[in-house]
Write a protein that holds these residues in place. Structure first.
Motif, PDB file in Angstrom:
ATOM      1  N   ALA A  56       0.866  -1.207   0.130  1.00 38.09           N
ATOM      2  CA  ALA A  56      -0.045  -0.128   0.054  1.00 38.09           C
ATOM      3  C   ALA A  56       0.966   1.198   0.064  1.00 38.09           C
ATOM      4  CB  ALA A  56      -1.035   0.049   1.241  1.00 38.09           C
ATOM      5  N   SER A  57       1.742   1.131   0.704  1.00 38.39           N
ATOM      6  CA  SER A  57       2.965   2.283   0.831  1.00 38.39           C
ATOM      7  C   SER A  57       3.389   2.679  -0.429  1.00 38.39           C
ATOM      8  CB  SER A  57       4.002   2.172   1.927  1.00 38.39           C
ATOM      9  OG  SER A  57       4.600   3.223   1.816  1.00 38.39           O
ATOM     10  N   GLU A  58       3.812   1.537  -1.122  1.00 39.48           N
ATOM     11  CA  GLU A  58       4.628   1.625  -2.564  1.00 39.48           C
ATOM     12  C   GLU A  58       3.444   2.040  -3.754  1.00 39.48           C
ATOM     13  OE1 GLU A  58       6.549  -2.069  -3.495  1.00 39.48           O
ATOM     14  OE2 GLU A  58       7.818  -2.093  -2.018  1.00 39.48           O
ATOM     15  N   ALA A  59       2.401   1.821  -3.376  1.00 38.86           N
ATOM     16  CA  ALA A  59       1.558   2.115  -4.571  1.00 38.86           C
ATOM     17  C   ALA A  59       0.770   3.660  -4.376  1.00 38.86           C
ATOM     18  CB  ALA A  59       0.120   1.347  -4.332  1.00 38.86           C
ATOM     19  N   LEU A  60       0.846   3.888  -2.875  1.00 42.37           N
ATOM     20  CA  LEU A  60       0.561   5.604  -2.553  1.00 42.37           C
ATOM     21  C   LEU A  60       1.792   6.322  -3.375  1.00 42.37           C
ATOM     22  CD1 LEU A  60      -1.223   7.423  -1.467  1.00 42.37           C
ATOM     23  CD2 LEU A  60      -0.138   6.938   0.776  1.00 42.37           C
ATOM     24  N   ASN A  61       2.997   5.937  -2.951  1.00 41.73           N
ATOM     25  CA  ASN A  61       4.014   6.590  -3.268  1.00 41.73           C
ATOM     26  C   ASN A  61       4.025   6.633  -5.149  1.00 41.73           C
ATOM     27  OD1 ASN A  61       5.032   7.269  -0.977  1.00 41.73           O
ATOM     28  ND2 ASN A  61       6.404   5.386  -0.922  1.00 41.73           N
ATOM     29  N   THR A  62       3.841   5.622  -5.419  1.00 38.19           N
ATOM     30  CA  THR A  62       3.599   5.699  -7.015  1.00 38.19           C
ATOM     31  C   THR A  62       2.548   6.422  -7.565  1.00 38.19           C
ATOM     32  OG1 THR A  62       4.628   3.298  -7.153  1.00 38.19           O
ATOM     33  CG2 THR A  62       3.209   4.290  -9.220  1.00 38.19           C
ATOM     34  N   ILE A  63       1.454   6.602  -6.913  1.00 41.85           N
ATOM     35  CA  ILE A  63       0.274   7.538  -7.392  1.00 41.85           C
ATOM     36  C   ILE A  63       0.741   8.568  -7.119  1.00 41.85           C
ATOM     37  CG2 ILE A  63      -1.936   8.370  -6.971  1.00 41.85           C
ATOM     38  CD1 ILE A  63      -2.024   5.577  -8.384  1.00 41.85           C
ATOM     39  N   GLN A  64       1.561   9.391  -5.988  1.00 40.97           N
ATOM     40  CA  GLN A  64       1.898  10.437  -5.825  1.00 40.97           C
ATOM     41  C   GLN A  64       2.977  11.040  -6.679  1.00 40.97           C
ATOM     42  OE1 GLN A  64       2.543   9.997  -1.581  1.00 40.97           O
ATOM     43  NE2 GLN A  64       0.602  10.631  -0.921  1.00 40.97           N
ATOM     44  N   THR A  65       3.999  10.183  -7.021  1.00 43.74           N
ATOM     45  CA  THR A  65       5.028  10.447  -7.964  1.00 43.74           C
ATOM     46  C   THR A  65       4.098  10.876  -9.121  1.00 43.74           C
ATOM     47  OG1 THR A  65       6.375   8.922  -6.848  1.00 43.74           O
ATOM     48  CG2 THR A  65       7.130   9.722  -8.994  1.00 43.74           C
ATOM     49  N   GLU A  66       3.393   9.934  -9.760  1.00 42.59           N
ATOM     50  CA  GLU A  66       2.608  10.350 -10.988  1.00 42.59           C
ATOM     51  C   GLU A  66       1.884  11.512 -10.940  1.00 42.59           C
ATOM     52  OE1 GLU A  66       0.176   6.988 -11.946  1.00 42.59           O
ATOM     53  OE2 GLU A  66       1.904   5.380 -12.311  1.00 42.59           O
ATOM     54  N   SER A  67       1.306  11.964 -10.006  1.00 46.27           N
ATOM     55  CA  SER A  67       0.733  13.068  -9.789  1.00 46.27           C
ATOM     56  C   SER A  67       1.534  14.445  -9.982  1.00 46.27           C
ATOM     57  CB  SER A  67      -0.368  13.255  -8.457  1.00 46.27           C
ATOM     58  OG  SER A  67      -1.324  12.363  -8.705  1.00 46.27           O
ATOM     59  N   THR A  68       2.766  14.017  -9.447  1.00 43.53           N
ATOM     60  CA  THR A  68       3.638  15.255  -9.448  1.00 43.53           C
ATOM     61  C   THR A  68       4.099  15.200 -10.693  1.00 43.53           C
ATOM     62  OG1 THR A  68       4.288  14.709  -7.178  1.00 43.53           O
ATOM     63  CG2 THR A  68       5.870  15.968  -8.534  1.00 43.53           C
ATOM     64  N   LEU A  69       4.349  14.255 -11.526  1.00 41.84           N
ATOM     65  CA  LEU A  69       5.240  14.335 -12.732  1.00 41.84           C
ATOM     66  C   LEU A  69       4.018  14.565 -13.851  1.00 41.84           C
ATOM     67  CD1 LEU A  69       7.379  11.038 -12.862  1.00 41.84           C
ATOM     68  CD2 LEU A  69       8.003  13.499 -12.812  1.00 41.84           C
ATOM     69  N   TYR A  70       2.834  14.203 -13.773  1.00 38.74           N
ATOM     70  CA  TYR A  70       1.634  14.127 -14.924  1.00 38.74           C
ATOM     71  C   TYR A  70       0.553  15.226 -14.409  1.00 38.74           C
ATOM     72  CZ  TYR A  70       4.621  10.275 -16.393  1.00 38.74           C
ATOM     73  OH  TYR A  70       5.625   9.243 -16.577  1.00 38.74           O
ATOM     74  N   GLY A  71       0.666  15.520 -13.276  1.00 36.18           N
ATOM     75  CA  GLY A  71      -0.644  16.390 -12.855  1.00 36.18           C
ATOM     76  C   GLY A  71      -1.720  15.549 -12.243  1.00 36.18           C
ATOM     77  N   ASP A  72      -2.579  16.083 -11.561  1.00 34.66           N
ATOM     78  CA  ASP A  72      -3.655  15.479 -10.859  1.00 34.66           C
ATOM     79  C   ASP A  72      -4.980  14.906 -12.025  1.00 34.66           C
ATOM     80  OD1 ASP A  72      -2.398  15.391  -8.486  1.00 34.66           O
ATOM     81  OD2 ASP A  72      -3.590  17.237  -7.905  1.00 34.66           O
TER      82      ASP A  72
END
Length: 104
Positions: A56-72
């Motif tokens: 869950a922590s890894e998935a959350l980090n991945t989603i947050q990284t994608e949001s930072t890179l590609y926008g929400d």
């Protein structure tokens, strides 16, 4: 006793286990067998908490990284909420287990 599968595990075992002994012997035998069932349940359930926390922590980090890179996006925001709720639930279960263990 707050884990969602705890009471169903006990209920399923208690209802299925039958014998032709006297009532007191039946309860004694059920309790002895239940001890083994709960040991296995505890090992299987809580050993997986560490895996669930990590995933869950890894998935959350991945989603947050994608949001930072590609926008929400709506999908990313919903996924972030889902993983945050799941991670918090798993952390809560871990905290309960640690507290109960320290009491022993």
């Amino acid at each position: 006793m707050t884990h969602p599968s705890f009471l169903p595990t006990i209920s399923a075992f208690w209802i299925k286990y039958t014998t032709t002994s006297s009532p007191i012997q039946l309860v004694t035998q059920k309790l002895k067998c239940l001890k083994a069932i709960l040991k296995n349940w505890n090992r299987d359930t809580f050993r997986n908490i560490y895996v669930e926390m990590e995933e869950a922590s890894e998935a959350l980090n991945t989603i947050q990284t994608e949001s930072t890179l590609y926008g929400d996006s709506n999908d990313r925001l919903l996924a972030e909420i889902d993983y945050t709720v799941h991670l918090n639930a798993v952390l809560h279960q871990h905290q309960i287990r640690s507290t109960q263990r320290n009491r022993l």
